[in-house]
Design a protein around this motif. Structure first.
Motif, mmCIF file in Angstrom:
data_model
loop_
_atom_site.group_PDB
_atom_site.id
_atom_site.type_symbol
_atom_site.label_atom_id
_atom_site.label_comp_id
_atom_site.label_asym_id
_atom_site.label_seq_id
_atom_site.Cartn_x
_atom_site.Cartn_y
_atom_site.Cartn_z
ATOM 1 N N HIS A 94 -19.809 51.632 6.423
ATOM 2 C CA HIS A 94 -21.173 51.564 6.963
ATOM 3 C C HIS A 94 -21.564 50.107 7.250
ATOM 4 O O HIS A 94 -22.152 49.810 8.305
ATOM 5 C CB HIS A 94 -22.161 52.197 5.976
ATOM 6 N N ASP A 95 -21.230 49.211 6.329
ATOM 7 C CA ASP A 95 -21.527 47.790 6.518
ATOM 8 C C ASP A 95 -20.793 47.260 7.744
ATOM 9 O O ASP A 95 -21.378 46.542 8.568
ATOM 10 C CB ASP A 95 -21.115 47.018 5.255
ATOM 11 N N GLN A 97 -19.781 49.022 10.321
ATOM 12 C CA GLN A 97 -20.400 49.602 11.507
ATOM 13 C C GLN A 97 -21.690 48.869 11.868
ATOM 14 O O GLN A 97 -21.957 48.604 13.045
ATOM 15 C CB GLN A 97 -20.678 51.089 11.280
ATOM 16 N N GLN A 98 -22.475 48.528 10.856
ATOM 17 C CA GLN A 98 -23.730 47.811 11.107
ATOM 18 C C GLN A 98 -23.456 46.429 11.707
ATOM 19 O O GLN A 98 -24.145 45.991 12.631
ATOM 20 C CB GLN A 98 -24.543 47.679 9.814
ATOM 21 N N LYS A 99 -22.424 45.766 11.188
ATOM 22 C CA LYS A 99 -22.066 44.451 11.721
ATOM 23 C C LYS A 99 -21.555 44.569 13.153
ATOM 24 O O LYS A 99 -21.863 43.733 14.011
ATOM 25 C CB LYS A 99 -20.992 43.798 10.848
ATOM 26 N N ILE A 101 -22.351 46.929 15.348
ATOM 27 C CA ILE A 101 -23.525 47.220 16.199
ATOM 28 C C ILE A 101 -24.308 45.939 16.451
ATOM 29 O O ILE A 101 -24.712 45.649 17.592
ATOM 30 C CB ILE A 101 -24.406 48.309 15.550
ATOM 31 N N ALA A 102 -24.517 45.148 15.409
ATOM 32 C CA ALA A 102 -25.255 43.888 15.568
ATOM 33 C C ALA A 102 -24.488 42.937 16.481
ATOM 34 O O ALA A 102 -25.085 42.268 17.339
ATOM 35 C CB ALA A 102 -25.481 43.247 14.200
#
Length: 114
Positions: A94-95, A97-99, A101-102
């Motif tokens: 999840h981390d 994926q968030q990175k 996306i950012a």
């Protein structure tokens, strides 16, 4: 284990024949009893051996049950451990994926800024 049978108080050949017949029958019964006692001893010995086998089988079964219970406990512990590892990996995913996306947003912002 023979026995001697004494008969007294009977006179004459008829009485002696009767005593001999009775003594013979008593001797036969004593021999039969001794034979039955021997058979009984064998049966009791076989019973004792059977009981020993039953006790040994019960001990083996109890040991196997305990072993199975230990294996179940080990498996449950490993499952919990793997669950924890899965949760940790999902958090990392999840981390990541968030990175990602950012990072894509940053790239998009750079592309549109020109």
């Amino acid at each position: 284990m023979g026995s001697v049978v004494w008969a007294t108080g009977v006179s004459g050949s008829v009485g002696q024949c009767g005593m001999i017949s009775i003594a013979k029958k008593v001797s036969e019964l004593i021999l039969e009893r001794e034979e039955l006692e021997g058979k009984l001893a064998i049966v009791q010995g076989n019973y004792a051996k059977s009981q020993e086998r039953v006790f040994a089988a019960e001990a083996t079964i109890a040991e196997r049950i305990l072993d199975n219970e230990n294996q179940i406990s080990d498996a449950e512990r490993l499952i919990k451990q793997r669950d924890g590892e899965i949760i940790a990996l999902n958090a990392k995913l999840h981390d990541y994926q968030q990175k990602t996306i950012a990072h894509k947003r940053d790239l998009s912002a750079v592309r549109y800024s020109y």
